[in-house]
Design a protein around this motif. Structure first.
Motif, PDB file in Angstrom:
ATOM      1  N   ASP B 248       0.771  -1.134  -0.041  1.00  0.00           N
ATOM      2  CA  ASP B 248      -0.005  -0.134  -0.081  1.00  0.00           C
ATOM      3  C   ASP B 248       0.769   1.320  -0.151  1.00  0.00           C
ATOM      4  O   ASP B 248       1.892   1.412   0.639  1.00  0.00           O
ATOM      5  CB  ASP B 248      -0.729  -0.004   1.329  1.00  0.00           C
ATOM      6  CG  ASP B 248      -2.182   1.051   1.114  1.00  0.00           C
ATOM      7  OD1 ASP B 248      -2.640   1.501   2.150  1.00  0.00           O
ATOM      8  OD2 ASP B 248      -2.148   1.660   0.056  1.00  0.00           O
ATOM      9  N   PHE B 249       0.491   2.316  -0.443  1.00  0.00           N
ATOM     10  CA  PHE B 249       1.041   3.642  -0.405  1.00  0.00           C
ATOM     11  C   PHE B 249      -0.168   4.689  -0.739  1.00  0.00           C
ATOM     12  O   PHE B 249      -1.241   4.491  -1.055  1.00  0.00           O
ATOM     13  CB  PHE B 249       2.114   3.791  -1.633  1.00  0.00           C
ATOM     14  CG  PHE B 249       1.595   3.462  -2.966  1.00  0.00           C
ATOM     15  CD1 PHE B 249       1.783   2.273  -4.033  1.00  0.00           C
ATOM     16  CD2 PHE B 249       0.820   4.467  -3.727  1.00  0.00           C
ATOM     17  CE1 PHE B 249       1.360   2.306  -4.837  1.00  0.00           C
ATOM     18  CE2 PHE B 249       0.489   4.170  -5.049  1.00  0.00           C
ATOM     19  CZ  PHE B 249       0.547   3.000  -5.784  1.00  0.00           C
ATOM     20  N   LEU B 251       0.353   8.487  -2.487  1.00  0.00           N
ATOM     21  CA  LEU B 251       1.153   9.455  -3.076  1.00  0.00           C
ATOM     22  C   LEU B 251       0.029  10.707  -3.695  1.00  0.00           C
ATOM     23  O   LEU B 251      -1.209  10.384  -3.632  1.00  0.00           O
ATOM     24  CB  LEU B 251       1.776   8.940  -4.307  1.00  0.00           C
ATOM     25  CG  LEU B 251       2.643   7.768  -4.145  1.00  0.00           C
ATOM     26  CD1 LEU B 251       3.009   7.217  -5.399  1.00  0.00           C
ATOM     27  CD2 LEU B 251       3.879   8.437  -3.311  1.00  0.00           C
ATOM     28  N   SER B 252       0.706  11.899  -3.650  1.00  0.00           N
ATOM     29  CA  SER B 252       0.024  12.777  -4.504  1.00  0.00           C
ATOM     30  C   SER B 252       0.038  13.043  -5.917  1.00  0.00           C
ATOM     31  O   SER B 252       0.794  12.331  -6.395  1.00  0.00           O
ATOM     32  CB  SER B 252       0.542  14.141  -3.511  1.00  0.00           C
ATOM     33  OG  SER B 252       1.822  14.290  -3.951  1.00  0.00           O
ATOM     34  N   ARG B 253      -1.171  13.553  -6.335  1.00  0.00           N
ATOM     35  CA  ARG B 253      -1.231  13.603  -7.825  1.00  0.00           C
ATOM     36  C   ARG B 253      -0.353  14.740  -8.308  1.00  0.00           C
ATOM     37  O   ARG B 253      -0.090  15.776  -7.574  1.00  0.00           O
ATOM     38  CB  ARG B 253      -2.733  14.014  -8.055  1.00  0.00           C
ATOM     39  CG  ARG B 253      -3.455  12.948  -7.663  1.00  0.00           C
ATOM     40  CD  ARG B 253      -4.934  13.145  -8.154  1.00  0.00           C
ATOM     41  NE  ARG B 253      -5.312  13.920  -9.589  1.00  0.00           N
ATOM     42  CZ  ARG B 253      -6.334  13.301 -10.203  1.00  0.00           C
ATOM     43  NH1 ARG B 253      -6.842  12.123  -9.867  1.00  0.00           N
ATOM     44  NH2 ARG B 253      -6.477  13.954 -11.627  1.00  0.00           N
ATOM     45  N   SER B 254       0.110  14.691  -9.743  1.00  0.00           N
ATOM     46  CA  SER B 254       0.999  15.845 -10.116  1.00  0.00           C
ATOM     47  C   SER B 254       0.239  17.012 -10.488  1.00  0.00           C
ATOM     48  O   SER B 254       1.020  18.146 -10.370  1.00  0.00           O
ATOM     49  CB  SER B 254       1.805  15.273 -11.240  1.00  0.00           C
ATOM     50  OG  SER B 254       0.848  14.882 -12.414  1.00  0.00           O
ATOM     51  N   ASP B 255      -0.795  16.760 -10.866  1.00  0.00           N
ATOM     52  CA  ASP B 255      -1.971  18.000 -11.268  1.00  0.00           C
ATOM     53  C   ASP B 255      -2.406  18.726 -10.097  1.00  0.00           C
ATOM     54  O   ASP B 255      -2.666  19.699 -10.459  1.00  0.00           O
ATOM     55  CB  ASP B 255      -2.752  17.459 -12.254  1.00  0.00           C
ATOM     56  CG  ASP B 255      -3.612  16.395 -11.628  1.00  0.00           C
ATOM     57  OD1 ASP B 255      -4.447  15.944 -12.538  1.00  0.00           O
ATOM     58  OD2 ASP B 255      -3.367  15.718 -10.584  1.00  0.00           O
ATOM     59  N   PRO B 257      -1.145  18.635  -6.254  1.00  0.00           N
ATOM     60  CA  PRO B 257      -0.520  17.983  -5.146  1.00  0.00           C
ATOM     61  C   PRO B 257      -1.218  17.926  -3.704  1.00  0.00           C
ATOM     62  O   PRO B 257      -0.550  17.390  -2.839  1.00  0.00           O
ATOM     63  CB  PRO B 257       0.782  18.852  -4.929  1.00  0.00           C
ATOM     64  CG  PRO B 257       0.848  19.531  -6.528  1.00  0.00           C
ATOM     65  CD  PRO B 257      -0.429  19.550  -6.717  1.00  0.00           C
ATOM     66  N   VAL B 261      -3.774  10.230  -3.015  1.00  0.00           N
ATOM     67  CA  VAL B 261      -4.474   8.932  -3.371  1.00  0.00           C
ATOM     68  C   VAL B 261      -3.879   7.864  -2.567  1.00  0.00           C
ATOM     69  O   VAL B 261      -2.812   7.690  -2.740  1.00  0.00           O
ATOM     70  CB  VAL B 261      -4.280   8.823  -5.006  1.00  0.00           C
ATOM     71  CG1 VAL B 261      -4.850   7.390  -5.291  1.00  0.00           C
ATOM     72  CG2 VAL B 261      -4.611   9.942  -5.554  1.00  0.00           C
ATOM     73  N   LEU B 263      -3.654   3.613  -2.237  1.00  0.00           N
ATOM     74  CA  LEU B 263      -3.883   2.722  -3.321  1.00  0.00           C
ATOM     75  C   LEU B 263      -5.007   1.742  -2.752  1.00  0.00           C
ATOM     76  O   LEU B 263      -5.904   1.064  -3.341  1.00  0.00           O
ATOM     77  CB  LEU B 263      -2.645   1.470  -3.305  1.00  0.00           C
ATOM     78  CG  LEU B 263      -2.803   0.279  -4.319  1.00  0.00           C
ATOM     79  CD1 LEU B 263      -3.176   0.686  -5.593  1.00  0.00           C
ATOM     80  CD2 LEU B 263      -1.401  -0.509  -4.235  1.00  0.00           C
ATOM     81  N   PHE B 266      -9.015   1.810  -3.084  1.00  0.00           N
ATOM     82  CA  PHE B 266      -9.931   0.925  -4.189  1.00  0.00           C
ATOM     83  C   PHE B 266     -10.037  -0.501  -3.930  1.00  0.00           C
ATOM     84  O   PHE B 266     -10.814  -1.099  -4.732  1.00  0.00           O
ATOM     85  CB  PHE B 266      -8.811   1.196  -5.749  1.00  0.00           C
ATOM     86  CG  PHE B 266      -8.450   2.443  -5.903  1.00  0.00           C
ATOM     87  CD1 PHE B 266      -7.311   3.011  -5.661  1.00  0.00           C
ATOM     88  CD2 PHE B 266      -9.545   3.297  -6.471  1.00  0.00           C
ATOM     89  CE1 PHE B 266      -7.389   4.476  -5.838  1.00  0.00           C
ATOM     90  CE2 PHE B 266      -9.421   4.572  -6.775  1.00  0.00           C
ATOM     91  CZ  PHE B 266      -8.182   5.279  -6.422  1.00  0.00           C
ATOM     92  N   VAL B 272      -6.782  -1.517  -9.962  1.00  0.00           N
ATOM     93  CA  VAL B 272      -5.793  -0.467 -10.193  1.00  0.00           C
ATOM     94  C   VAL B 272      -4.878  -0.967 -11.205  1.00  0.00           C
ATOM     95  O   VAL B 272      -3.897  -1.865 -10.719  1.00  0.00           O
ATOM     96  CB  VAL B 272      -5.452   0.132  -8.845  1.00  0.00           C
ATOM     97  CG1 VAL B 272      -4.413   1.386  -9.208  1.00  0.00           C
ATOM     98  CG2 VAL B 272      -6.667   0.329  -7.873  1.00  0.00           C
ATOM     99  N   LEU B 274      -1.095   0.167 -12.442  1.00  0.00           N
ATOM    100  CA  LEU B 274      -0.035   0.980 -11.979  1.00  0.00           C
ATOM    101  C   LEU B 274       0.904   1.101 -13.240  1.00  0.00           C
ATOM    102  O   LEU B 274       1.384  -0.275 -13.616  1.00  0.00           O
ATOM    103  CB  LEU B 274       0.597   0.557 -10.825  1.00  0.00           C
ATOM    104  CG  LEU B 274      -0.139   0.387  -9.547  1.00  0.00           C
ATOM    105  CD1 LEU B 274       0.444   0.030  -8.499  1.00  0.00           C
ATOM    106  CD2 LEU B 274      -0.868   1.992  -9.192  1.00  0.00           C
TER     107      LEU B 274
END
Lengths: 125, 280
Positions: B248-249, B251-255, B257, B261, B263, B266, B272, B274
């Motif tokens: 599990d992780f 992370l933030s979205r590039s568009d 931050p 999100v 994992l 879901f 999902v 990847l």
């Protein structure tokens, strides 16, 4: 693949350490010339540039500077995975570029959707 | 049914942003000090305050690369250090140059001293099994046996061991030298060979150097927190296989931050896919 399955499958790019940064042991002077991002903000902006320049439709998640997710999944330099609805790995591509085969991912998606389809259909009856 | 092509490695030719100022990856033939001088001239481009010293802040690039240059780990580079770095790098290439012995004057001391501060410190920290101040080749091989499985040593194992000795900061240097493509494993044989290269006088024994200024006591950042977090996700360096629980992780979205999100959010909802990669 994203357009076809995007409703049923979440697609994410996991943006990791540069494969061929200028200051790496294996710089690629034919491609985009980038020094390896040294801060999270730099990597985030590089990821945005990448998705914009290549018109990649799916969202990109930016790995932290500790490369934690990269190392957990051994995703360097590129790799494909499918995580099933049960939270387990349904498909693990071999390390790229040789192992980076979108067709295999698509096949795995088909299998996964059929696997998780049955309970859904039963519920709707 | 056709589907949009997913780009391999996301590579697309683009005009240059700027030219790298880091040292060339290949070794230039010539005297050790000549190579070092040329590398130093390139590095001087980073010297913002023109004081002849490159600090980590001035270098402003991959800290792994800086750690590779910074042999005594003091956060500053000067010409002498770079000359030493260049000479130890040229010796590390098998088959290049003279049969193992560097030109006179490029070492810190006489032939009896160990060469290569980084490797010496690593061997000293991990190899002195009987704590007598000397690492013999047999001790080093036994130490490596303890770390390795099937001929390779997981980087994570090395990191944890070094962190226990308060030398966690050496890890980026080690990774850049012996695992540049991030496979997570170091070939056991090459670390074994390292002993011979460090053992300058070839007597099969390496003296543990005095530790003032080189190692510092382990701090929480070094050991526990990082290795705990990594142990959760990293599992000794192997990639997850079909059937494993997906690590599990969050992370933030590039568009955007601000958006995180996770994992596992879901699980029970959607599969999902990847796609790991980068622009270069």
């Amino acid at each position: 693949m994203y357009e076809q399955y995007g409703d049923e499958v979440e697609f994410f790019i996991v943006y990791i350490r540069e494969a061929h940064a200028l200051d790496s042991p294996v710089p690629n002077l034919q491609g985009p010339l980038l020094e390896d991002p040294i801060s999270f903000i730099e990597r985030t902006s590089t990821a945005s540039r990448c998705t914009e320049d290549l018109h990649l439709p799916m969202p990109a998640l930016v790995d932290g500077m500790d490369d934690l997710v990269n190392r957990s999944y051994q995703g360097h330099p590129d790799r494909l995975y499918l995580v099933g609805v049960d939270g387990r790995i349904s498909y693990a591509g071999a390390r790229g570029p040789r192992g980076f085969v979108p067709a295999d991912l698509e096949a795995a998606i088909e299998v996964e959707l059929k696997r998780s389809d049955r309970p859904r259909r039963r519920a709707s009856l | 049914m056709r589907f949009p092509h997913i780009f391999i490695r996301f590579t697309v030719p683009l005009c240059a942003l700027f030219i790298a100022t880091s040292a060339p990856a290949q070794v230039i033939e010539g005297t050790a000090s000549g190579v070092g001088d040329r590398v130093w001239e390139i590095l001087l481009l980073h010297d913002d305050d023109s004081d002849g010293i490159i600090t980590r802040a001035e270098f402003d690039r991959d800290s792994r690369a800086f750690s590779g240059y910074d042999l005594n780990q003091d956060g500053r580079l000067n010409r002498a250090e770079i000359v030493r770095w260049a000479s130890s790098r040229s010796r590390a290439r098998p088959g290049r140059g003279a049969a193992g012995s560097p030109p006179a004057g490029s070492q810190r001391g006489g032939a009896a001293r160990n060469r290569g501060q980084g490797p010496t410190r690593m061997i000293s920290a991990l190899g002195d099994l009987d704590a007598d101040g000397i690492v013999t080749e047999g001790e080093w091989n036994r130490a490596l046996d303890g770390m390795s499985a099937e001929g390779v040593i997981p980087v994570d194992t090395l990191r944890t061991l070094l962190a226990e000795k308060g030398m966690g900061r050496m890890t980026p240097f080690i990774i850049s030298r012996w695992d540049p493509d991030g496979a997570g494993f170091i070939d056991r044989w090459s670390l074994g060979e390292l002993f011979r290269r460090v053992d300058a006088d070839g007597d099969g024994r390496i003296e543990v150097p005095p530790t003032e200024g080189l190692a510092r006591p382990a701090s929480p950042r070094d050991g526990a927190d990082r290795s705990r977090g990594e142990a959760r996700l990293f599992r000794g360096g192997a990639a997850p296989v079909v059937g494993d629980r997906a690590p599990d992780f969050t992370l933030s979205r590039s568009d955007d931050p601000q958006v995180q999100v996770q994992l596992s959010s879901f699980t029970g909802k959607k599969p999902v896919a990847l796609i790991f990669g980068s622009y270069t």
